[in-house]
Design an enzyme around this catalytic site. Structure first.
Site, PDB file in Angstrom:
ATOM      1  N   VAL A   1       1.399 -13.301  26.410  1.00  0.00           N
ATOM      2  CA  VAL A   1       1.358 -11.958  25.831  1.00  0.00           C
ATOM      3  C   VAL A   1       2.448 -11.795  24.772  1.00  0.00           C
ATOM      4  O   VAL A   1       2.230 -11.214  23.710  1.00  0.00           O
ATOM      5  CB  VAL A   1       1.507 -10.884  26.934  1.00  0.00           C
ATOM      6  CG1 VAL A   1       1.587  -9.502  26.329  1.00  0.00           C
ATOM      7  CG2 VAL A   1       0.352 -10.974  27.902  1.00  0.00           C
ATOM      8  N   ALA A   2       3.605 -12.350  25.071  1.00  0.00           N
ATOM      9  CA  ALA A   2       4.705 -12.188  24.121  1.00  0.00           C
ATOM     10  C   ALA A   2       4.496 -13.034  22.873  1.00  0.00           C
ATOM     11  O   ALA A   2       4.965 -12.685  21.800  1.00  0.00           O
ATOM     12  CB  ALA A   2       6.013 -12.573  24.788  1.00  0.00           C
TER      13      ALA A   2
ATOM     14  N   ILE B   1       1.404 -14.247  21.584  1.00  0.00           N
ATOM     15  CA  ILE B   1       0.205 -14.017  20.775  1.00  0.00           C
ATOM     16  C   ILE B   1       0.376 -12.728  19.953  1.00  0.00           C
ATOM     17  O   ILE B   1       0.605 -11.666  20.512  1.00  0.00           O
ATOM     18  CB  ILE B   1      -1.046 -13.922  21.666  1.00  0.00           C
ATOM     19  CG1 ILE B   1      -1.295 -15.282  22.324  1.00  0.00           C
ATOM     20  CG2 ILE B   1      -2.268 -13.482  20.860  1.00  0.00           C
ATOM     21  CD1 ILE B   1      -2.405 -15.287  23.329  1.00  0.00           C
TER      22      ILE B   1
ATOM     23  N   GLU C   1      -1.115 -10.135  18.846  1.00  0.00           N
ATOM     24  CA  GLU C   1      -2.397  -9.418  18.897  1.00  0.00           C
ATOM     25  C   GLU C   1      -2.401  -8.190  17.990  1.00  0.00           C
ATOM     26  O   GLU C   1      -3.450  -7.642  17.683  1.00  0.00           O
ATOM     27  CB  GLU C   1      -2.783  -9.054  20.338  1.00  0.00           C
ATOM     28  CG  GLU C   1      -2.026  -7.904  20.966  1.00  0.00           C
ATOM     29  CD  GLU C   1      -0.702  -8.357  21.586  1.00  0.00           C
ATOM     30  OE1 GLU C   1      -0.297  -9.495  21.317  1.00  0.00           O
ATOM     31  OE2 GLU C   1      -0.084  -7.572  22.304  1.00  0.00           O
TER      32      GLU C   1
ATOM     33  N   ASP D   1     -12.323   1.564 -20.565  1.00  0.00           N
ATOM     34  CA  ASP D   1     -12.939   2.372 -21.616  1.00  0.00           C
ATOM     35  C   ASP D   1     -11.828   2.944 -22.475  1.00  0.00           C
ATOM     36  O   ASP D   1     -10.684   3.045 -22.019  1.00  0.00           O
ATOM     37  CB  ASP D   1     -13.651   3.580 -20.987  1.00  0.00           C
ATOM     38  CG  ASP D   1     -15.010   3.210 -20.464  1.00  0.00           C
ATOM     39  OD1 ASP D   1     -15.547   2.195 -20.895  1.00  0.00           O
ATOM     40  OD2 ASP D   1     -15.517   3.974 -19.624  1.00  0.00           O
TER      41      ASP D   1
ATOM     42  N   ASN E   1       7.392  -7.366  24.002  1.00  0.00           N
ATOM     43  CA  ASN E   1       6.115  -7.308  23.303  1.00  0.00           C
ATOM     44  C   ASN E   1       5.792  -5.878  22.896  1.00  0.00           C
ATOM     45  O   ASN E   1       5.397  -5.593  21.763  1.00  0.00           O
ATOM     46  CB  ASN E   1       5.025  -7.858  24.210  1.00  0.00           C
ATOM     47  CG  ASN E   1       3.652  -7.686  23.594  1.00  0.00           C
ATOM     48  OD1 ASN E   1       3.498  -7.920  22.411  1.00  0.00           O
ATOM     49  ND2 ASN E   1       2.698  -7.260  24.370  1.00  0.00           N
TER      50      ASN E   1
ATOM     51  N   ASP F   1       7.538  -5.661  19.147  1.00  0.00           N
ATOM     52  CA  ASP F   1       6.404  -6.088  18.328  1.00  0.00           C
ATOM     53  C   ASP F   1       5.887  -4.962  17.457  1.00  0.00           C
ATOM     54  O   ASP F   1       5.907  -5.048  16.243  1.00  0.00           O
ATOM     55  CB  ASP F   1       5.254  -6.553  19.229  1.00  0.00           C
ATOM     56  CG  ASP F   1       5.205  -8.060  19.319  1.00  0.00           C
ATOM     57  OD1 ASP F   1       6.227  -8.677  19.010  1.00  0.00           O
ATOM     58  OD2 ASP F   1       4.153  -8.588  19.699  1.00  0.00           O
TER      59      ASP F   1
HETATM   60  P1  ATP Z   1     -15.848   4.669 -24.357  1.00  0.00           P
HETATM   61  O1  ATP Z   1     -16.885   3.632 -24.058  1.00  0.00           O
HETATM   62  O2  ATP Z   1     -14.505   4.116 -24.579  1.00  0.00           O
HETATM   63  O3  ATP Z   1     -15.846   5.831 -23.441  1.00  0.00           O
HETATM   64  P2  ATP Z   1     -17.163   6.200 -26.366  1.00  0.00           P
HETATM   65  O4  ATP Z   1     -17.108   7.451 -25.611  1.00  0.00           O
HETATM   66  O5  ATP Z   1     -16.830   6.290 -27.808  1.00  0.00           O
HETATM   67  O6  ATP Z   1     -16.220   5.124 -25.838  1.00  0.00           O
HETATM   68  P3  ATP Z   1     -19.980   6.238 -26.240  1.00  0.00           P
HETATM   69  O7  ATP Z   1     -19.953   7.508 -25.526  1.00  0.00           O
HETATM   70  O8  ATP Z   1     -20.922   5.169 -25.839  1.00  0.00           O
HETATM   71  O9  ATP Z   1     -18.584   5.539 -26.208  1.00  0.00           O
HETATM   72  O10 ATP Z   1     -20.186   6.576 -27.781  1.00  0.00           O
HETATM   73  C1  ATP Z   1     -20.547   5.594 -28.732  1.00  0.00           C
HETATM   74  C2  ATP Z   1     -20.751   6.215 -30.078  1.00  0.00           C
HETATM   75  O11 ATP Z   1     -21.814   7.140 -30.005  1.00  0.00           O
HETATM   76  C3  ATP Z   1     -19.540   7.004 -30.564  1.00  0.00           C
HETATM   77  O12 ATP Z   1     -18.720   6.217 -31.350  1.00  0.00           O
HETATM   78  C4  ATP Z   1     -20.191   8.092 -31.413  1.00  0.00           C
HETATM   79  O13 ATP Z   1     -20.359   7.645 -32.736  1.00  0.00           O
HETATM   80  C5  ATP Z   1     -21.536   8.291 -30.779  1.00  0.00           C
HETATM   81  N1  ATP Z   1     -21.518   9.449 -29.897  1.00  0.00           N
HETATM   82  C6  ATP Z   1     -20.682   9.723 -28.896  1.00  0.00           C
HETATM   83  N2  ATP Z   1     -20.980  10.863 -28.295  1.00  0.00           N
HETATM   84  C7  ATP Z   1     -22.072  11.348 -28.912  1.00  0.00           C
HETATM   85  C8  ATP Z   1     -22.908  12.499 -28.743  1.00  0.00           C
HETATM   86  N3  ATP Z   1     -22.658  13.394 -27.801  1.00  0.00           N
HETATM   87  N4  ATP Z   1     -23.934  12.658 -29.574  1.00  0.00           N
HETATM   88  C9  ATP Z   1     -24.194  11.751 -30.512  1.00  0.00           C
HETATM   89  N5  ATP Z   1     -23.475  10.653 -30.724  1.00  0.00           N
HETATM   90  C10 ATP Z   1     -22.421  10.434 -29.950  1.00  0.00           C
END
Ligand code: ATP
Length: 870
Positions: free
Chosen positions: A278-279, A281, A283, A325, A704, A708
């Site tokens: 016991v001491a 292992i 557990e 992103d 233990n 422990d």
């Molecule tokens: P991330 O991927 O870093 O979030 P993001 O937001 O720019 O970037 P998307 O949202 O895919 O990526 O946008 C891509 C492109 O689409 C933008 O660069 C813009 O030109 C266009 N876009 C973004 N939002 C809109 C919208 N609401 N209406 C029309 N075009 C848009």
């Protein structure tokens, strides 16, 4: 009776709500009572009593119960009593720990539970999905998870992925139609079902059933199981614990045989073998991991990272690539319109006026071709679009008024693959399709331009001018949207195929400043041996400008466009990714390829995402990170961690937490194993030297329980340090039991055993076996308490502030010291614990030897640190 899909919307409303109006608050409460909450009943949860009883299922505890019975038969009632007390306290401690860990994980689950938008009392509000009830009107948009079953009320090109329910992987288009015949689930186009999600478009539906009454609920009822998932570390330790247990069992059996052979009574020899087992292992190994992980996740949640899968905490410590992103994660996602380009001229946002026809037309397009709203200063919707509404306001153009005047007839929603959005309206000039989107994408579909109110063919020079202007905006880190229109006389509905042959209107650029903490976080990320990568849908030049500002991009050639990887094979991509830190104009498919390429190179990849299309990449990544604010329910569902503040810096903090949690678990395990090893060595020494057994069974049981668990848990809760971020990520498949780790356990165990044996020898030489056992017991026990402080770090900590920074450890130490001193100094406990009172001098020898562990092991740590060269 007719099925819901065979009834009209009004019929269903009247049937469920008694009227055609949305539910009031009272009705919601009534319905929740009548139909139950909207949740799937999970397999019945264990009660505290069950958890308590489960503690007795442990193999070792069963042996102990056996031992208690045997010693009772042999007339050793004290031993029986001690064993019963020990295992009861052990079971209580185990129950408290398990319940606490479960509560904290349960709390975490609630934090990341899905949400739904409902219309109640005439207002749209966001509620937890479990609160959605029959008769509720639920609003849906791309990325939403459908919270219940229901009949479509309204539908704009809405497509739904029902694969979880029907197995059909293609998204199904939904329609607000009336169905007469009986049709299977997959063909009920006017119904949506819980567990599926919206991949495209918008709509709303009236809830017809919730919880276990939904189609998915009926399936869930058939497979009512809850499987407990263990993390790789837990599995690793379980396996290690099992192997170690077998070795110790064999060792103890051999010791039992030797003792019996040497003529000791079989009962005593058995009790001793059991106590040693016991001491020895460990557990507590895997339960300590659970406790420390659950505490770790609580800390992370407070700092903005909600862990959805416990494995992620361990995984975070090994992350070597972070793909993030840009918009909203590295930047603030607070867009403001900076400049416009219209009729071949550039204007600052604050000089725009509705008296200028072209500027007014551009802004009307911006307002009509967007879904965002600003109500009493509060923003709803995509920040790119709210920026347009604000810009319109500054030109004294009221968005709601304009939208009322030119209502939307049809639309093609924005998606990050197409990078366009279109709407259809009856403008003063006739039926028109308005489109906004990425400049390069829109320009490719444009062949006319408007200048001085006249439309003419777009020349190469026009195109070059627009592109130059776009470059100029982008180079300043501005996000650029292009606007265009097209006459659509007589057309009632538009679709993707209509998005061509446009007349160019203008460009609007907006600023989205980097978050102020991004630069520091990127720096820290690089210092900690991780590669930060920006993956964005935005323009390459904009992305590169922002990436440069925050330190992700060092050289211009490290930026590329998604298109560039299209032509590369997977093998070529593996080499290519090495030199790239910014991917622009990326579509969600590119994200998966990038993650895979890094993974194939042996990296552990964290990837952020928010949209529906990001779900596969989030699943592919080792740590999928969804955005809590802008993220869709689908993205959250596919992720293992959700950021409540969408912030890149929070990922880095989570990595730091993950590394610290792992480090603490390692120290707790090192503490347990080295202490156990010390005890075993001491017994082995006595056996080899043919000396009397150094410990009575009850001593080992006491140790233990005392030495422990509590200090081990306290070590698991050790305050986090920044130092973990100065190292490279830990290889994912690295076993916790590295050579270095085992050497440390061996050396530290040896020192503890040596101190214990010195005390034992002094006892033997100056008194009798009982005195020797008392001194050995007290020294081993105190040594292990002191050793808690040694186990705080692999580096010496004795002269640092860190030595005193763990109040749990101090508490465990003081409590342990009081107990062991009480046991050896209170005569009433002597028979039970098989000890005798120590003189002051003997007690000081015990304390002195136990405390000597500290400088010796600290010196060893300093030597090892020097030898390792860091
Ligand atoms: P991330 O991927 O870093 O979030 P993001 O937001 O720019 O970037 P998307 O949202 O895919 O990526 O946008 C891509 C492109 O689409 C933008 O660069 C813009 O030109 C266009 N876009 C973004 N939002 C809109 C919208 N609401 N209406 C029309 N075009 C848009």
């Amino acid at each position: 009776m007719k099925e819901f899909y065979q009834q009209s919307k009004e019929e269903i409303r009247k049937l469920l709500n008694g009227s055609i109006h949305p539910l009031s608050d009272e009705q919601v409460k009534e319905h929740q009572k009548k139909y139950g909450m909207n949740e799937l009943v999970e397999g019945t949860k264990k009660s505290t009593v069950q958890i308590f009883l489960e503690q007795y299922k442990d193999f070792l505890v069963i042996i102990l119960i056996l031992a208690a019975i045997i010693s009772g038969f042999l007339g050793d009632v004290e031993s029986t009593l001690v064993i019963v007390i020990v295992i009861t306290i052990n079971a209580i401690l185990g129950t408290v720990q398990t319940v606490k860990a479960e509560q904290s994980l349960e709390g975490l689950k609630k934090l990341s539970s899905p949400m739904a938008k409902v219309m109640r009392n005439g207002q749209i509000m966001e509620v937890a999905s479990r609160e959605v009830t029959v008769g509720d009107e639920v609003i849906l948009e791309a990325g939403d998870q459908i919270p219940a079953d229901g009949r479509i009320l309204e539908c704009a090109s809405m497509k739904v992925d029902e694969s979880a329910l029907t197995g059909e992987s293609l998204a199904v288009e939904k329609e607000d139609i009336l169905l007469d015949e009986t049709v299977p689930l997959g063909d009920q186009k006017n119904m949506v079902f819980s567990g599926s999600f919206v991949t495209y478009g918008r709509g709303s539906f009236l809830v017809t059933s919730v919880g276990m009454e939904t189609e998915v609920g009926k399936i869930a009822a058939m497979l009512k199981t809850t499987s407990e998932k263990r993390t790789p570390l837990q599995i690793n330790l379980d396996q290690f614990g099992q192997k170690l247990s077998i070795i110790i069992m064999v060792f103890c059996a051999a010791l039992f045989a030797i003792n019996v052979w040497q003529g000791k009574p079989a009962g005593d020899a058995f009790m001793f073998a059991v106590a040693l087992a016991v001491a020895a292992i460990p557990e507590a190994l895997s339960s300590i991991v659970t406790i420390v992980l659950s505490f770790g996740t609580r800390k992370m949640a407070k700092e903005g990272a909600i862990i959805r899968k416990l494995q992620a905490v361990e995984g975070l410590g090994s992350v070597s690539v972070i793909c993030s992103d840009k918009t909203g994660t590295l930047t603030q996602n607070k867009m403001t319109v900076e400049q416009c380009y219209v009729e071949k001229k550039c204007y600052d946002a604050d000089v725009l006026t509705k008296e200028n026809e072209a500027q007014k037309q551009l802004m009307i397009a911006g307002i009509l071709c967007s879904d965002a709203k600003v109500v009493e200063g509060q923003e709803f919707g995509d920040p790119t679009e709210t920026a347009l509404i604000h810009a319109g306001n500054r030109m004294s153009m009221d968005a709601e008024e304009i939208r009322e005047h030119f209502p939307r007839i049809s639309e093609v929603p924005f998606d990050s693959d197409r990078k366009l959005m279109s709407t259809l309206h009856d403008l003063e000039s006739g039926r028109t399709m308005l489109t906004k989107g990425a400049v390069d994408v829109l320009l490719d579909r444009t062949d006319m331009i408007q200048e001085n109110g006249k439309i003419r063919t777009m020349t190469n020079q026009d195109r070059k001018d627009i592109e130059r202007q776009n470059q100029e905006f982008s180079a300043n880190g501005l996000r650029v949207l292009a606007f265009a229109y097209k006459k659509m006389d007589g057309v009632k509905e538009i679709n993707v195929d209509d998005e061509k042959n446009y007349v160019f209107l203008g460009l609007i650029s907006m600023m989205d400043p980097p978050r102020k903490e991004s630069k520091m976080a990127v720096e820290e990320c690089i210092k900690a041996g991780m590669k930060p990568i920006m993956i964005t849908g935005d323009h390459k030049v904009t992305a590169a400008a922002i990436a440069k500002r925050i330190g992700i991009l060092k050289k211009p050639e490290e930026a590329c466009e998604g298109m560039e990887i299209d032509g590369l094979s997977d093998e070529e991509l593996k080499d290519f990714v090495e030199g790239i830190s910014v991917y622009a104009r990326v579509s969600p498919e590119h994200k998966i390829r990038i993650v895979r390429a890094w993974q194939e190179k042996g990296n552990i990849v964290a990837m952020t995402g928010d949209g529906v299309n990001d779900a596969p990449a989030l699943k592919q990544a080792d740590i999928g990170v969804a955005m809590g604010i802008t993220g869709t329910e689908v993205a959250k569902d596919a992720s293992s961690m959700v950021l409540t503040d969408d912030n890149f810096a929070t990922i880095i903090k989570a990595v730091e937490n993950g590394r610290n949690v792992y480090e603490n678990i390692k120290h707790a395990i090192q503490f347990l194993l080295s202490g156990n090893f010390g005890g075993i060595l001491a017994v082995l020494y006595a056996s080899i030297m043919a000396l009397p057994v150094p410990f009575a069974p009850v001593h080992l049981l006491f140790i233990n329980l005392l030495t422990d668990s509590l200090p081990a848990i306290a070590l698991g809760l050790e305050p986090h340090t920044k130092a973990v971020m100065e190292r490279k990520p830990r290889p994912m498949n690295e076993s916790i039991l590295t050579k270095d780790f085992l050497i440390r356990i061996g050396l530290e165990g040896f020192v503890i055993a040596a101190m214990t044996m010195i005390a034992y020898t002094i006892g033997l030489k100056t008194g009798n076996t009982i005195l020797a056992q008392t001194m050995a017991f007290a020294t081993l026990c105190t040594s292990r308490l002191v050793h808690g402080y040694n186990s705080k770090s692999n580096a010496p900590v004795i002269f640092t502030k860190r030595f005193f920074n763990n109040i749990y450890l101090a508490g465990a130490f003081i409590l342990g010291l009081v107990l062991i001193t009480g046991v050896v100094m209170i005569p009433n406990l002597h028979t039970m614990f098989k000890v005798q009172t120590l003189t002051f001098c003997q007690l000081m020898i015990v304390y002195g030897l136990a405390f000597l562990n500290l400088p010796i092991i600290q010196c060893l740590k300093a030597i090892m640190k020097k030898a390792a060269g860091n």
